[in-house]
Design an enzyme around this catalytic site. Structure first.
Site, PDB file in Angstrom:
ATOM      1  N   LYS A   1      -0.115  19.043 -35.780  1.00 33.43           N
ATOM      2  CA  LYS A   1       1.026  18.979 -34.874  1.00 33.43           C
ATOM      3  C   LYS A   1       2.251  19.588 -35.539  1.00 33.43           C
ATOM      4  O   LYS A   1       2.585  19.250 -36.677  1.00 33.43           O
ATOM      5  CB  LYS A   1       1.332  17.526 -34.489  1.00 33.43           C
ATOM      6  CG  LYS A   1       2.528  17.374 -33.540  1.00 33.43           C
ATOM      7  CD  LYS A   1       2.737  15.922 -33.143  1.00 33.43           C
ATOM      8  CE  LYS A   1       3.442  15.110 -34.210  1.00 33.43           C
ATOM      9  NZ  LYS A   1       4.885  15.485 -34.347  1.00 33.43           N
TER      10      LYS A   1
ATOM     11  N   ASP B   1       4.634  20.096 -30.479  1.00 31.51           N
ATOM     12  CA  ASP B   1       5.293  18.860 -30.052  1.00 31.51           C
ATOM     13  C   ASP B   1       6.809  19.071 -29.983  1.00 31.51           C
ATOM     14  O   ASP B   1       7.549  18.643 -30.861  1.00 31.51           O
ATOM     15  CB  ASP B   1       4.942  17.743 -31.040  1.00 31.51           C
ATOM     16  CG  ASP B   1       5.657  16.436 -30.756  1.00 31.51           C
ATOM     17  OD1 ASP B   1       5.985  16.181 -29.580  1.00 31.51           O
ATOM     18  OD2 ASP B   1       5.880  15.660 -31.715  1.00 31.51           O
TER      19      ASP B   1
ATOM     20  N   LYS C   1       8.537  18.489 -26.898  1.00 36.89           N
ATOM     21  CA  LYS C   1       9.053  17.561 -25.874  1.00 36.89           C
ATOM     22  C   LYS C   1      10.110  18.214 -24.984  1.00 36.89           C
ATOM     23  O   LYS C   1      11.224  17.711 -24.827  1.00 36.89           O
ATOM     24  CB  LYS C   1       9.636  16.310 -26.533  1.00 36.89           C
ATOM     25  CG  LYS C   1       8.665  15.530 -27.406  1.00 36.89           C
ATOM     26  CD  LYS C   1       9.328  14.287 -28.003  1.00 36.89           C
ATOM     27  CE  LYS C   1       8.389  13.513 -28.905  1.00 36.89           C
ATOM     28  NZ  LYS C   1       8.093  14.242 -30.168  1.00 36.89           N
TER      29      LYS C   1
ATOM     30  N   ASP D   1      14.597  19.690 -19.858  1.00 39.05           N
ATOM     31  CA  ASP D   1      15.748  20.480 -19.436  1.00 39.05           C
ATOM     32  C   ASP D   1      15.594  20.730 -17.943  1.00 39.05           C
ATOM     33  O   ASP D   1      14.717  20.141 -17.295  1.00 39.05           O
ATOM     34  CB  ASP D   1      15.777  21.799 -20.229  1.00 39.05           C
ATOM     35  CG  ASP D   1      17.200  22.322 -20.457  1.00 39.05           C
ATOM     36  OD1 ASP D   1      17.957  22.377 -19.466  1.00 39.05           O
ATOM     37  OD2 ASP D   1      17.528  22.687 -21.600  1.00 39.05           O
TER      38      ASP D   1
ATOM     39  N   THR E   1       7.509   5.970 -29.190  1.00 41.97           N
ATOM     40  CA  THR E   1       6.989   4.757 -29.814  1.00 41.97           C
ATOM     41  C   THR E   1       8.007   4.084 -30.724  1.00 41.97           C
ATOM     42  O   THR E   1       7.776   2.978 -31.199  1.00 41.97           O
ATOM     43  CB  THR E   1       5.712   5.061 -30.624  1.00 41.97           C
ATOM     44  OG1 THR E   1       5.963   6.135 -31.521  1.00 41.97           O
ATOM     45  CG2 THR E   1       4.573   5.426 -29.695  1.00 41.97           C
TER      46      THR E   1
ATOM     47  N   ARG F   1       2.606  10.418 -41.889  1.00 48.10           N
ATOM     48  CA  ARG F   1       2.834   9.982 -43.265  1.00 48.10           C
ATOM     49  C   ARG F   1       1.646   9.310 -43.950  1.00 48.10           C
ATOM     50  O   ARG F   1       1.459   9.509 -45.165  1.00 48.10           O
ATOM     51  CB  ARG F   1       4.059   9.071 -43.307  1.00 48.10           C
ATOM     52  CG  ARG F   1       5.367   9.861 -43.213  1.00 48.10           C
ATOM     53  CD  ARG F   1       6.572   8.979 -42.973  1.00 48.10           C
ATOM     54  NE  ARG F   1       6.617   8.513 -41.587  1.00 48.10           N
ATOM     55  CZ  ARG F   1       7.628   7.822 -41.077  1.00 48.10           C
ATOM     56  NH1 ARG F   1       8.668   7.505 -41.834  1.00 48.10           N
ATOM     57  NH2 ARG F   1       7.610   7.458 -39.816  1.00 48.10           N
TER      58      ARG F   1
END
Length: 238
Positions: A33, A60, A62, A65, A117, A208
């Site tokens: 990603k 990714d 997002k 607009d 999230t 991570r």
């Protein structure tokens, strides 16, 4: 492994760190990603380099607009040949529909972000979103499906409800995945990889726990083995 369940989040500030990590990984064991920070720093050239190296890329960004702007951005992203891209469901029906028209159903999957999230009920109330997280996620997922999108990004905690409502063909991508022995970081609605798969998730975004592990290759192997054992034990499809 023809359809890796794990998507490694390359949340790095520059191309070198992303390429150094992916040089150690097998494209057959994961997808990757590219998010806002890395794309802003390294641009489409990095996406193309990752694909040249055999990785399927989830872009990714997002997009959120006015409809025409999002449609143009989606068309450009699809032109890169990415495997998957996302837009934000809070952009509304006209924006979602414009994006779908710009990216016909085909090789590039178009999915919508429902609720980040990192957001809990207090955060939602502060910006005027009424109801609990599951209510909001449900409304936005139904809207995305109604507009013809391929799936949504949602917490694995909402995955059982979404899988039941949306059926097996609707794609569920779940961030906020943490092995049981790894810190949650800034995520609030998190689950383990196996729990996410059991809940109905198709793909797991993991950052991570792999990218900052002492042995990223070993950690990815461990996670894939856990998911594989789950599939073998429960007859889950790949």
């Amino acid at each position: 492994m023809n359809d890796p369940r794990i998507i490694i989040a390359l949340d790095f500030p520059d191309a070198k760190q992303a390429l150094d990590l992916t040089a150690k990984l097998d494209p057959a064991s994961c997808r990757v990603k590219v998010g806002k920070e890395l794309f802003t720093a390294a641009g489409p050239q990095l996406v193309e380099k990752l694909m040249d190296n055999g990785f399927e890329v989830f872009l990714d960004l997002k997009f959120h607009d006015i409809p025409s702007t999002v449609a143009g951005a989606c068309k450009a992203a699809a032109g890169l040949g990415v495997w998957m891209m996302n837009i934000h469901a809070l952009g509304g029906r006209k924006m979602l529909t414009a994006a779908r028209e710009a990216v016909p159903v085909g090789n590039t999957r178009l999915i919508a972000v429902t609720l980040l999230t990192s957001m809990g009920s207090e955060d939602m109330n502060e910006i005027g979103l009424k109801g609990d997280p599951q209510d909001v996620v449900q409304r936005l997922a139904l809207l995305a499906r109604d507009c013809g999108l391929d799936g949504v990004v949602a917490s694995a905690l909402e995955a059982p409800m979404l899988r039941k409502m949306m059926g097996e063909s609707f794609c569920l991508v779940t961030p906020g995945i943490r092995p049981a022995d790894v810190s949650q970081g800034d995520q609030k609605r998190v689950t383990s990889p196996c729990q996410a798969i059991e809940n109905g998730a198709d793909y797991l975004v993991i950052g991570r726990p792999v990218t900052q592990a002492e042995d990223p290759v070993g950690m990815l192997r461990r996670l894939n083995e856990e998911i594989g054992e789950l599939k073998d034990g429960q007859g889950l499809s790949a």
